[in-house]
Design a protein around this motif. Structure first.
Motif, PDB file in Angstrom:
ATOM      1  N   GLY A  11       0.805  -1.212   0.000  1.00 31.50           N
ATOM      2  CA  GLY A  11       0.000   0.000   0.000  1.00 31.50           C
ATOM      3  C   GLY A  11       0.839   1.262   0.000  1.00 31.50           C
ATOM      4  N   SER A  12       0.198   2.357  -0.413  1.00 27.54           N
ATOM      5  CA  SER A  12       0.875   3.651  -0.399  1.00 27.54           C
ATOM      6  C   SER A  12      -0.069   4.778  -0.019  1.00 27.54           C
ATOM      7  N   ALA A  13      -1.246   4.441   0.522  1.00 30.98           N
ATOM      8  CA  ALA A  13      -2.245   5.466   0.854  1.00 30.98           C
ATOM      9  C   ALA A  13      -1.868   6.274   2.096  1.00 30.98           C
ATOM     10  N   LEU A  14      -1.090   5.685   2.992  1.00 32.22           N
ATOM     11  CA  LEU A  14      -0.776   6.367   4.245  1.00 32.22           C
ATOM     12  C   LEU A  14       0.450   7.266   4.107  1.00 32.22           C
ATOM     13  N   ALA A  15       0.365   8.448   4.703  1.00 34.84           N
ATOM     14  CA  ALA A  15       1.493   9.382   4.696  1.00 34.84           C
ATOM     15  C   ALA A  15       2.668   8.759   5.445  1.00 34.84           C
ATOM     16  N   LEU A  40       1.316   4.406  17.837  1.00 42.20           N
ATOM     17  CA  LEU A  40       1.782   4.210  16.475  1.00 42.20           C
ATOM     18  C   LEU A  40       1.480   5.489  15.686  1.00 42.20           C
ATOM     19  N   PRO A  41       2.122   5.677  14.532  1.00 37.38           N
ATOM     20  CA  PRO A  41       1.835   6.886  13.752  1.00 37.38           C
ATOM     21  C   PRO A  41       0.337   7.030  13.474  1.00 37.38           C
ATOM     22  N   VAL A  42      -0.178   8.245  13.621  1.00 35.46           N
ATOM     23  CA  VAL A  42      -1.591   8.490  13.351  1.00 35.46           C
ATOM     24  C   VAL A  42      -1.818   8.326  11.842  1.00 35.46           C
ATOM     25  N   PRO A  43      -2.751   7.460  11.449  1.00 36.87           N
ATOM     26  CA  PRO A  43      -2.963   7.233  10.016  1.00 36.87           C
ATOM     27  C   PRO A  43      -3.460   8.490   9.301  1.00 36.87           C
ATOM     28  N   TYR A  44      -2.776   8.860   8.238  1.00 38.23           N
ATOM     29  CA  TYR A  44      -3.185   9.985   7.406  1.00 38.23           C
ATOM     30  C   TYR A  44      -3.324   9.456   5.984  1.00 38.23           C
ATOM     31  N   ASN A  45      -4.553   9.439   5.483  1.00 38.17           N
ATOM     32  CA  ASN A  45      -4.843   8.891   4.159  1.00 38.17           C
ATOM     33  C   ASN A  45      -4.584   9.959   3.096  1.00 38.17           C
ATOM     34  N   THR A  46      -3.503   9.798   2.353  1.00 39.51           N
ATOM     35  CA  THR A  46      -3.140  10.778   1.321  1.00 39.51           C
ATOM     36  C   THR A  46      -3.782  10.456  -0.030  1.00 39.51           C
ATOM     37  N   SER A  47      -4.494   9.338  -0.114  1.00 45.21           N
ATOM     38  CA  SER A  47      -5.067   8.933  -1.401  1.00 45.21           C
ATOM     39  C   SER A  47      -6.414   9.621  -1.653  1.00 45.21           C
ATOM     40  N   SER A  48      -6.981   9.348  -2.820  1.00 43.28           N
ATOM     41  CA  SER A  48      -8.249   9.977  -3.210  1.00 43.28           C
ATOM     42  C   SER A  48      -9.460   9.113  -2.859  1.00 43.28           C
ATOM     43  N   LYS A  49      -9.239   7.979  -2.196  1.00 45.52           N
ATOM     44  CA  LYS A  49     -10.338   7.094  -1.796  1.00 45.52           C
ATOM     45  C   LYS A  49     -10.187   6.725  -0.325  1.00 45.52           C
ATOM     46  N   ALA A  50     -11.329   6.555   0.346  1.00 45.87           N
ATOM     47  CA  ALA A  50     -11.310   6.171   1.762  1.00 45.87           C
ATOM     48  C   ALA A  50     -10.652   4.799   1.946  1.00 45.87           C
ATOM     49  N   ILE A  51     -10.086   4.599   3.122  1.00 47.08           N
ATOM     50  CA  ILE A  51      -9.526   3.290   3.488  1.00 47.08           C
ATOM     51  C   ILE A  51     -10.171   2.835   4.792  1.00 47.08           C
ATOM     52  N   GLU A  52     -10.092   1.531   5.053  1.00 46.72           N
ATOM     53  CA  GLU A  52     -10.519   0.962   6.322  1.00 46.72           C
ATOM     54  C   GLU A  52      -9.356   0.163   6.875  1.00 46.72           C
ATOM     55  N   ILE A  53      -8.827   0.608   8.001  1.00 48.32           N
ATOM     56  CA  ILE A  53      -7.695  -0.089   8.627  1.00 48.32           C
ATOM     57  C   ILE A  53      -8.237  -1.314   9.357  1.00 48.32           C
ATOM     58  N   LYS A 112      -7.564  12.801   4.560  1.00 48.50           N
ATOM     59  CA  LYS A 112      -7.764  13.199   5.962  1.00 48.50           C
ATOM     60  C   LYS A 112      -6.899  12.382   6.911  1.00 48.50           C
ATOM     61  N   GLU A 113      -6.648  12.995   8.075  1.00 49.30           N
ATOM     62  CA  GLU A 113      -5.984  12.279   9.163  1.00 49.30           C
ATOM     63  C   GLU A 113      -7.058  11.624  10.010  1.00 49.30           C
TER      64      GLU A 113
END
Length: 160
Positions: A11-15, A40-53, A112-113
């Motif tokens: 993956g590459s969606a997270l900053a 752990l690092p706060v997830p920041y989604n840099t992609s153009s689509k939502a993710i579900e961790i 968003k973060e």
């Protein structure tokens, strides 16, 4: 949770340039038996689509440290990010009394973060010889599973 025939992709969606990915957090005055909470690092989604961790883990746990459990908490409930906190310490949130979001996937909207951060509850079982490092996030995006490892590092030294 891998789907048959479709292993998790890289993956590459997270900053990768967040606060915790640029250095070591730690404490040089710990004792065997103590329990510490490491964010752990706060997830920041840099992609153009939502993710579900769907899962998180510290990939490298040295001998002398044991991860007791992982949790997921809302930043508002902890009045900010407790990057490293000793259990029972005066400024440590009472995690046992807070809502833990770890059992369900955490949604992070595009660009968003996350308001939810992940935490490892770590016990010192012997003087650690090295640092705990590399935080792995597993997530789903558009029906595909991904795994991405972010830099993070925890150093707990036992005082003599």
């Amino acid at each position: 949770m891998e789907q048959e025939g479709r292993p998790a992709a890289a993956g590459s969606a997270l900053a990768t340039d967040g606060t915790q990915s640029s250095g070591i957090v730690g404490n040089e005055h710990t004792r065997v038996g103590e329990i510490w909470h490491f964010a752990l690092p706060v997830p920041y989604n840099t992609s153009s689509k939502a993710i579900e961790i769907t899962d998180v883990a510290i990939e490298h746990i040295p001998s002398g440290l044991e991860v007791l459990e992982y949790g997921a908490y809302h930043l508002n409930d902890t009045e900010g990010l407790p990057v490293l906190a000793k259990e029972g310490g005066p400024h440590t949130p009472e995690f046992a009394k807070l809502k833990n979001y770890v059992a369900k996937p955490v949604k992070v909207p595009a660009g968003k973060e996350s308001d939810i951060f992940y935490l490892a509850r770590v016990q010192i079982t012997a003087p650690p010889k090295e640092t705990a490092r590399k935080c792995r996030f597993e997530y789903e995006q558009s029906g595909q599973e991904y795994t991405q490892t972010l830099d993070c590092e925890l150093e707990l030294r036992v005082s003599k």
